[in-house]
Design a protein around this motif. Structure first.
Motif, PDB file in Angstrom:
ATOM      1  N   THR B  60       0.855  -1.193   0.000  1.00 51.77           N
ATOM      2  CA  THR B  60       0.000   0.000   0.000  1.00 51.77           C
ATOM      3  C   THR B  60       0.889   1.241   0.000  1.00 51.77           C
ATOM      4  OG1 THR B  60      -0.072   0.033   2.415  1.00 51.77           O
ATOM      5  CG2 THR B  60      -1.937  -1.017   1.297  1.00 51.77           C
ATOM      6  N   ASN B  61       0.264   2.378  -0.316  1.00 48.65           N
ATOM      7  CA  ASN B  61       0.927   3.686  -0.184  1.00 48.65           C
ATOM      8  C   ASN B  61       2.280   3.756  -0.884  1.00 48.65           C
ATOM      9  OD1 ASN B  61      -1.222   4.549   1.293  1.00 48.65           O
ATOM     10  ND2 ASN B  61      -0.234   4.264   3.280  1.00 48.65           N
ATOM     11  N   VAL B  62       2.294   3.446  -2.151  1.00 46.50           N
ATOM     12  CA  VAL B  62       3.524   3.630  -2.925  1.00 46.50           C
ATOM     13  C   VAL B  62       3.381   4.957  -3.659  1.00 46.50           C
ATOM     14  CG1 VAL B  62       4.953   2.710  -4.772  1.00 46.50           C
ATOM     15  CG2 VAL B  62       3.853   1.148  -3.140  1.00 46.50           C
ATOM     16  N   PHE B  63       4.141   5.940  -3.207  1.00 48.18           N
ATOM     17  CA  PHE B  63       4.013   7.284  -3.751  1.00 48.18           C
ATOM     18  C   PHE B  63       5.305   7.746  -4.415  1.00 48.18           C
ATOM     19  CE2 PHE B  63       1.105   7.760   0.111  1.00 48.18           C
ATOM     20  CZ  PHE B  63      -0.027   7.432  -0.620  1.00 48.18           C
ATOM     21  N   ARG B  64       5.119   8.621  -5.378  1.00 48.83           N
ATOM     22  CA  ARG B  64       6.238   9.244  -6.074  1.00 48.83           C
ATOM     23  C   ARG B  64       6.349  10.678  -5.571  1.00 48.83           C
ATOM     24  NH1 ARG B  64       5.754  12.482 -10.233  1.00 48.83           N
ATOM     25  NH2 ARG B  64       3.550  11.972 -10.468  1.00 48.83           N
ATOM     26  N   ASP B  66       6.803  14.639  -5.868  1.00 49.54           N
ATOM     27  CA  ASP B  66       6.266  15.553  -6.881  1.00 49.54           C
ATOM     28  C   ASP B  66       7.398  16.367  -7.505  1.00 49.54           C
ATOM     29  OD1 ASP B  66       4.379  16.921  -8.409  1.00 49.54           O
ATOM     30  OD2 ASP B  66       4.059  18.442  -6.858  1.00 49.54           O
ATOM     31  N   VAL B  67       8.295  15.662  -8.185  1.00 44.84           N
ATOM     32  CA  VAL B  67       9.469  16.314  -8.763  1.00 44.84           C
ATOM     33  C   VAL B  67       9.485  16.058 -10.270  1.00 44.84           C
ATOM     34  CG1 VAL B  67      11.985  16.372  -8.781  1.00 44.84           C
ATOM     35  CG2 VAL B  67      10.765  15.957  -6.632  1.00 44.84           C
ATOM     36  N   PRO B  68       9.518  17.130 -11.070  1.00 46.23           N
ATOM     37  CA  PRO B  68       9.466  16.936 -12.529  1.00 46.23           C
ATOM     38  C   PRO B  68      10.663  16.154 -13.055  1.00 46.23           C
ATOM     39  CG  PRO B  68       9.033  19.227 -11.950  1.00 46.23           C
ATOM     40  CD  PRO B  68       9.519  18.549 -10.703  1.00 46.23           C
ATOM     41  N   GLU B  69      10.398  15.354 -14.086  1.00 46.73           N
ATOM     42  CA  GLU B  69      11.478  14.643 -14.758  1.00 46.73           C
ATOM     43  C   GLU B  69      11.562  15.134 -16.197  1.00 46.73           C
ATOM     44  OE1 GLU B  69      10.500  10.551 -16.287  1.00 46.73           O
ATOM     45  OE2 GLU B  69       8.990  10.648 -14.714  1.00 46.73           O
ATOM     46  N   GLU B  70      12.632  14.732 -16.860  1.00 49.64           N
ATOM     47  CA  GLU B  70      12.810  15.099 -18.260  1.00 49.64           C
ATOM     48  C   GLU B  70      11.640  14.565 -19.074  1.00 49.64           C
ATOM     49  OE1 GLU B  70      15.052  16.809 -20.378  1.00 49.64           O
ATOM     50  OE2 GLU B  70      15.334  17.672 -18.376  1.00 49.64           O
ATOM     51  N   PRO B  71      10.997  15.413 -19.864  1.00 51.63           N
ATOM     52  CA  PRO B  71       9.945  14.879 -20.723  1.00 51.63           C
ATOM     53  C   PRO B  71      10.557  14.135 -21.911  1.00 51.63           C
ATOM     54  CG  PRO B  71      10.244  17.202 -21.153  1.00 51.63           C
ATOM     55  CD  PRO B  71      11.196  16.849 -20.038  1.00 51.63           C
ATOM     56  N   LEU B  72       9.711  13.371 -22.572  1.00 45.78           N
ATOM     57  CA  LEU B  72      10.113  12.749 -23.819  1.00 45.78           C
ATOM     58  C   LEU B  72      10.295  13.874 -24.839  1.00 45.78           C
ATOM     59  CD1 LEU B  72      10.284   9.683 -24.455  1.00 45.78           C
ATOM     60  CD2 LEU B  72       7.914   9.819 -25.242  1.00 45.78           C
ATOM     61  N   VAL B  74       9.812  15.992 -27.981  1.00 44.98           N
ATOM     62  CA  VAL B  74       8.580  15.957 -28.769  1.00 44.98           C
ATOM     63  C   VAL B  74       8.774  15.154 -30.053  1.00 44.98           C
ATOM     64  CG1 VAL B  74       8.972  18.173 -29.911  1.00 44.98           C
ATOM     65  CG2 VAL B  74       6.635  17.353 -29.578  1.00 44.98           C
TER      66      VAL B  74
ATOM     67  N   THR C  34       3.937  18.071 -10.905  1.00 43.35           N
ATOM     68  CA  THR C  34       3.940  16.993 -11.901  1.00 43.35           C
ATOM     69  C   THR C  34       2.569  16.340 -11.969  1.00 43.35           C
ATOM     70  OG1 THR C  34       4.629  15.273 -10.330  1.00 43.35           O
ATOM     71  CG2 THR C  34       6.370  16.525 -11.417  1.00 43.35           C
ATOM     72  N   GLY C  39       6.162  11.979 -14.015  1.00 43.25           N
ATOM     73  CA  GLY C  39       6.906  13.178 -13.656  1.00 43.25           C
ATOM     74  C   GLY C  39       6.844  14.286 -14.687  1.00 43.25           C
ATOM     75  N   ASN C  49       2.592  18.748 -26.618  1.00 47.57           N
ATOM     76  CA  ASN C  49       3.317  17.492 -26.436  1.00 47.57           C
ATOM     77  C   ASN C  49       4.770  17.654 -25.985  1.00 47.57           C
ATOM     78  OD1 ASN C  49       1.180  15.601 -27.135  1.00 47.57           O
ATOM     79  ND2 ASN C  49       1.317  16.508 -29.176  1.00 47.57           N
ATOM     80  N   VAL C  52       5.203  15.507 -21.856  1.00 44.01           N
ATOM     81  CA  VAL C  52       4.728  14.124 -21.854  1.00 44.01           C
ATOM     82  C   VAL C  52       5.892  13.181 -21.594  1.00 44.01           C
ATOM     83  CG1 VAL C  52       2.791  14.529 -23.431  1.00 44.01           C
ATOM     84  CG2 VAL C  52       5.027  13.950 -24.366  1.00 44.01           C
ATOM     85  N   THR C  53       5.573  12.066 -20.974  1.00 44.46           N
ATOM     86  CA  THR C  53       6.520  10.971 -20.825  1.00 44.46           C
ATOM     87  C   THR C  53       5.841   9.751 -21.443  1.00 44.46           C
ATOM     88  OG1 THR C  53       5.626  10.099 -18.768  1.00 44.46           O
ATOM     89  CG2 THR C  53       7.180  11.937 -18.571  1.00 44.46           C
ATOM     90  N   LEU C  66       2.107   6.878  -8.631  1.00 43.06           N
ATOM     91  CA  LEU C  66       1.193   7.854  -8.022  1.00 43.06           C
ATOM     92  C   LEU C  66       1.926   9.001  -7.322  1.00 43.06           C
ATOM     93  CD1 LEU C  66      -1.692   8.668  -7.225  1.00 43.06           C
ATOM     94  CD2 LEU C  66      -1.568   7.005  -5.363  1.00 43.06           C
ATOM     95  N   ASN C  67       1.492  10.214  -7.617  1.00 47.38           N
ATOM     96  CA  ASN C  67       2.054  11.435  -7.049  1.00 47.38           C
ATOM     97  C   ASN C  67       1.550  11.612  -5.601  1.00 47.38           C
ATOM     98  OD1 ASN C  67       2.662  14.099  -6.388  1.00 47.38           O
ATOM     99  ND2 ASN C  67       2.208  14.873  -8.450  1.00 47.38           N
ATOM    100  N   VAL C 305      -1.093   0.250  -6.394  1.00 45.28           N
ATOM    101  CA  VAL C 305      -1.469  -0.424  -5.146  1.00 45.28           C
ATOM    102  C   VAL C 305      -2.429   0.483  -4.369  1.00 45.28           C
ATOM    103  CG1 VAL C 305       0.724  -1.660  -5.123  1.00 45.28           C
ATOM    104  CG2 VAL C 305       0.487   0.451  -3.817  1.00 45.28           C
ATOM    105  N   PRO C 306      -3.163  -0.087  -3.419  1.00 44.69           N
ATOM    106  CA  PRO C 306      -4.141   0.740  -2.690  1.00 44.69           C
ATOM    107  C   PRO C 306      -3.486   1.879  -1.906  1.00 44.69           C
ATOM    108  CG  PRO C 306      -4.565  -1.601  -2.340  1.00 44.69           C
ATOM    109  CD  PRO C 306      -3.240  -1.508  -3.044  1.00 44.69           C
TER     110      PRO C 306
END
Lengths: 512, 98, 503
Positions: B60-64, B66-72, B74, C34, C39, C49, C52-53, C66-67, C305-306
């Protein structure tokens, strides 16, 4: 292992190649080229590969050789080439998942496990054939032609990862990556006389695996020896923040467990025979080899007990509801809008929804359509509780069966597949008969526990048979200890690896 | 227990956005009937008191963060597109829904 | 099937015969850096565009992560709306095919929202308080944006093709759903508007979103149904989607009430459907009919996951919650001693924060209100800008009022100082110095001016000596004129009387 390093580089195990590379006895370019030559020689007949990335592999090999020459500390498997199942996304290399709908798609990113392979310096030989979107047990559902079993080219190599297993059995690669949703690593391993491991769910990142059934999919090693699987498993395993279902813990020592097992001593290990996974429906030769292997384990000091998993009889049914349901949703993104094939309807207005339907109608093969429709049905309003909801309850019961069984045993064992490799085309028109191939492998996926298939002899038809070992979640190391012990004991009896008894494949010239 | 008619398969194919030929509809109706019959037995043992399991392992509670990453880039994002225009994905006209 | 549209019924007429029931779904885009599941940046206004990732583009193999900040924001919103916070909840997949939904399913909470069973008190313009019950607040992701090309109108129908930008795809949303709001009668449109406004204020107070309606940060879907009497079962409802301003929310509800009354009066039944709001014409038109064919095949999202917020975490978040706007308003009204009508004007003018800061800068609440609701409100109106956008800070108004309080400028001078500040001439102090606006309190200078004025009007002096103080004003006026208004009028009066007596 018992075998001596062969002068033919393709006959060596990954562990042996690793030693030779580190000793400076061979270069990665030589090893990689030897495998590319072997592919050129035999893959016309075997068709294990959908794409061979010779230039990229040799470039990696050259780089590894240069770094080694410069005295850099490299990963033990650096320079040992590998084949990757085409369901794994590889930046810059075509990735089709065996489907026409992805023909020509070149992903702009790498799966996490591919990043790890690249970081460790393993040259990627190419992408291996598979049943379309990993739906199948024979690799006959590939949109790009079937793969042939190197033991008998008229037979299936198993599926869905028949390409990876056949590549190993045909000495086209010393290592390969597979994915196992209901047995797609283990069952091909069994029918090709190779080793395959499905790690604990969450043990290897799923990021970059083209999802079949998210709650069941798991990538793992496809090799010729248990030790090689452990070496590869340690490269690709471990936590990945990009996969929410990735286990946070570090892996137990897998290579250490395999080396310990090679001593052949299993004193004190409790081995549980799952009564429901052995008996009716299992080929006599499969059962005979299984009993002989149990006897070997007993002689090695293991305590063999019998356990009952009463709900395993419902596993197949639950699996064939959960898998199509999740797959119907996972495969929705293949619609001709953002990537891959786009088909316009031949008549009428060209609208987005009609293009989606036309693209999916032409881009997907029969088995994929069958399962998407089945999954759509199982999830649709009014049927959810009876089908998907019930299947998830069965999953709970199967987990409870496992929990009870692991109270009595450290590992559980069974034959990997009920039969040896059947003939190409034999079950193609009977989906249910095809699904029965996975009856012994599916419970592990439903419960998330790890499983391994180790070759344990030939059946009365002269074709290889696999021995399945299952361990509790996160105890993958037990697979390696028991698997390596069994492998060692069997090879002592045989006087060498089982694959030595496979017929030599006719070779073509070195160019294709 | 025959449950899946040809019409039902057609409805499901519509939901799943897959054009099926007449012969595919007929064949699938027959096959799915057999498959559904064999998998329907899950409901026999899935009684009220059994909890459903949606995830194989109970995290449970797997969080990321809130930090931006390199986008793909374009260009990479659009590289695989069947059609693109001005940095956007070009898709056929969208009708019927809002 | 009839083809003619029944005429609208006059709103008051409709209300006299039908009981309206409304329900509102508000989507708010969270102001996280994000997206919900990857991200990619959420910054507004980027090239198509470029944010986007593989995840927000729905590429094969990509998986959601999940953020945590978004979850925290959702819990904040839930707590602010007096909701229960789920001990365990999951995401589900809502399966439907649409080109701006990259995976062809939306990852959304379905039957397990993170927050549920709440309420919020809203205040109408006349001060009446209505309690709105909240059914749930759940997390989900936004879709991409289609631009329709080639059609004559640029609208969705008639377009030859569409261009899709996925920058918005995956931006975190919280959807807040009310229970049916009953018993508000003819005030239903106003309740709908005030509710959305209140939510907007809450989002800003919580700092979970910029909550800018014009950017689509807050979007409302309004459900309206009519029934003959408050005792009757609920009627068939329509859902008007994507109403994007407070005024439109009010107008859309009003229109639907008139329209549905017309349908019912014609002896027909209201169709359960989604409707589109047309800002320009102020009407709704039929969209998609809700039917059984709509089958989203929800199931628990296996790739996530929950979420199981611990009670400790929830309490930690609760402890950080700021005062909610309505409570704050009530507290400030008491502290400032404003009348109800005064406070309502302040709220409607968006001047609460400005007055609060002005008071903090040293002005009395009455004076602060006088400045912002008087001179500054007029200026803002003339300039066509919001109060907050005027080039003057509450601190400067506080300084200005302190000058008045110290007697250094009078009201008239103070307005000139303010004009200088607004013209960018610096702080009030600087303007006073530069323009030489300080009140003349030097008696010597005043004496000369008074004597001059008295000498010029001997008749007036006689009258004053005769005990008639009325004409003193004329002398003061002359002195003020001579000193260009910088004299302290009170002091001038004293000097005039002294001089007349002495004379």
């Amino acid at each position: 292992m018992a075998t001596q390093p062969s002068s033919d580089l393709t006959r060596r195990t990954a562990a042996q190649l690793s030693e030779a590379l580190r000793a400076g006895e061979v270069t990665s370019v030589e090893v990689t080229q030897a495998h590319l030559d072997r592919i050129a020689a035999v893959d016309g007949a075997v068709h294990a590969f959908l794409h061979v990335s010779a230039e990229e592999a040799l470039a990696t090999a050259r780089e590894v050789d240069a770094r080694r020459a410069a005295g850099e500390e490299l990963h033990p498997l650096a320079g040992v080439p590998i084949a990757v199942k085409d369901v794994v996304v590889t930046k810059g290399l075509p990735t089709t998942a065996g489907s026409k709908i992805l023909e020509g798609w070149v992903p702009p990113y790498d799966a996490t496990l591919v990043e790890r392979l690249r970081a460790a310096g393993l040259p990627i030989l190419g992408k291996t054939n598979m049943d379309e979107f990993a739906m199948g047990s024979s690799t006959e559902h590939s949109a790009y032609g079937t793969t042939h079993n190197p033991w008998d080219l008229d037979r299936i190599p198993g599926g869905s990862g028949g390409g990876s297993a056949a590549a190993l059995a045909a000495y086209e690669a010393p290592l390969a990556i597979g994915t196992d949703t209901g047995g797609s690593i283990r069952q091909p391993g069994a029918v090709t006389g190779t080793v395959g491991v499905k790690p604990t769910y969450g043990g290897v990142s799923r990021y970059g695996l083209i999802a079949l059934a998210s709650s069941l999919d798991q990538a793992g090693p496809v090799t010729r020896t248990v030790l090689d699987s452990a070496l590869l498993h340690e490269v690709i395993g471990g936590h990945d923040p990009r996969d929410a279902t990735s286990l946070p813990e570090d892996l137990p020592g897998l290579v250490a467990a395999a080396r310990a097992g090679q001593g052949g001593d299993l004193t004190g290990v409790r081995v549980g025979v799952v009564d429901e996974l052995n008996g009716e429906g299992y080929q006599p030769g499969v059962r005979a080899r299984f009993e002989e292997s149990l006897e070997l384990l007993r002689r090695a000091g293991a305590e063999v007990v019998h356990v009952s998993c009463p709900h395993f009889g419902h596993a197949l049914a639950a699996y064939y509801l959960i898998l199509p349901s999740e797959a119907s949703s996972n495969l929705a993104k293949f619609d001709g809008m953002r990537f891959g094939l786009r088909v316009e309807p031949t008549e009428g207005t060209v609208t987005a929804e009609r293009v989606m339907a036309a693209t999916r109608g032409q881009g997907f093969g029969d088995e994929v359509k069958r399962r998407i429709i089945l999954g759509t049905y199982a999830l649709s309003a009014g049927y959810y509780d009876a089908y998907y909801g019930s299947a998830q309850k069965v999953r709970t019961l199967i987990q409870q069966d496992f929990a009870a069984a692991f109270e009595q045993a450290d590992v559980l064992v069974s034959p990997t597949a009920p039969t040896t490799a059947f003939r190409l085309g034999e079950k193609l028109d009977d989906p249910l008969a095809m699904y029965l191939n996975d009856v012994a492998t599916i419970p592990a996926n439903l419960a998330g526990v790890p499983g391994m298939s180790v070759p344990n002899g030939l059946s009365e038809d002269g074709l290889p048979v696999g021995f399945q070992i299952l361990a509790p979640a996160r105890a993958d190391d037990r697979l390696y200890r028991v698997g390596a012990a069994l492998e060692t004991l069997l090879e002592r009896e045989w006087g060498g690896p089982l694959l030595n008894r496979a017929p030599e494949l006719a070779t073509e010239g070195t160019t294709r | 227990m025959s449950t899946i008619s040809r019409e039902e398969v057609a409805r499901l194919a519509g939901l799943a956005r897959i054009d099926l030929t007449e012969s595919e509809l007929t064949r699938l109706a027959g096959e799915l009937d057999v498959i559904v019959d064999s998998v329907a037995k899950v409901s026999e043992i899935a009684t009220e008191d059994v909890a459903a399991t949606s995830h194989p392992l109970p995290l449970t509670n797997v969080f990321r963060a809130d930090v931006p990453e390199e986008p793909l880039p374009v260009a990479d994002a659009l590289a695989g597109a069947p059609s693109a225009e001005g940095g956007r994905f070009a898709v056929p006209q969208i009708l019927e829904e809002d | 099937m009839s083809t003619t549209t029944p005429p609208l019924v006059d709103y008051d007429e409709a209300i006299s015969r039908f009981d309206p029931v409304i329900g509102i779904e508000v989507h708010v885009e969270l102001g996280t850096a994000t997206k919900m599941f990857d991200g990619a940046s959420t910054e507004f206004g980027a090239e198509p565009n470029t944010q986007v990732t593989p995840v927000s583009l729905g590429l094969p193999g990509a998986l959601p992560a999940l953020n945590g900040k978004a979850v925290e924001s959702a819990i904040k919103i839930g707590l602010a709306l007096n909701c229960e916070i789920a001990e365990l909840c999951r995401f589900a997949r809502k399966n439907y095919f649409y080109p701006d939904v990259p995976k062809n399913f939306q990852t959304s909470q379905y039957d397990e929202p993170i927050a549920f069973d709440g309420w919020i008190d809203i205040e109408l313009d006349d001060g009446e308080v209505v309690r709105v019950e909240i059914e749930r607040a759940h997390m989900e992701e936004d879709a991409g944006k289609n631009t329709h090309v080639g059609g004559a109108t640029g609208r969705i129908h008639g377009a030859e093709y569409s261009l899709v930008d996925y920058n918005r795809a995956g931006i975190p949303l919280v959807e807040i759903v009310t229970r049916p709001i009953t018993g508000v009668g003819d005030r239903a449109p106003e309740v709908a508007r005030a509710y959305v406004q209140t939510l907007r204020d809450i989002f800003r107070a919580l700092d979970v979103s910029e909550a800018r309606m014009e950017r689509g940060n807050v979007r409302a879907d309004v459900n309206v149904s009519l029934r003959a009497t408050p005792e009757a079962p609920l009627g068939t409802r329509t859902e008007t989607k994507n109403v994007n301003s407070f005024r439109s929310v009010e107008r859309a509800v009003r229109h639907e009430i008139s329209r549905q009354a017309g349908v019912l009066d014609a002896g027909r039944t209201v169709t359960q459907e989604t409707r589109h709001w047309h800002e320009d014409t102020g009407v709704t038109t039929a969209g998609r009919v809700k039917s059984d064919a709509e089958d989203y095949r929800y199931f628990p999202e296996p790739d996530l996951v929950p979420v199981a917020p611990s009670r400790e975490w929830v309490e930690e978040i609760r402890a950080t919650l700021p005062e909610m706007p309505v409570a704050r308003r009530r507290r400030l009204q008491t502290e400032w001693g404003y009348a109800d009508a005064e406070m309502r004007d302040v709220v409607n003018a968006g001047a609460i924060e400005l007055i609060e800061a002005t008071v903090a800068a040293g002005a009395a609440p009455a004076a602060a209100r006088k400045w912002w609701m008087g001179e500054l409100a007029r200026t803002a109106k003339t300039e066509g800008v919001e109060l907050a956008d005027l080039p003057v800070t509450p601190e400067q108004i506080g300084q200005l009022q302190q000058l008045v309080d110290a007697g250094r400028v009078n009201d008239k001078l103070a307005r000139q100082v303010l004009a200088g500040v607004l013209a960018g001439e610096g702080s009030p102090e600087e303007v006073v110095t530069a323009r030489g606006l300080e009140v003349v309190s030097d008696d010597g200078a005043l004496l000369a001016a008074v004597d001059e004025a008295l000498a010029a009007q001997p008749d007036v002096v006689e009258k004053i000596r005769g005990g008639n103080q009325g004409p003193v004003g004329a002398i003061i006026g002359a002195v003020m004129k001579a000193t260009r208004g910088q004299a302290d009028a009170g002091r001038v009066r004293e000097i005039v009387l002294e001089r007349v007596q002495q004379g």
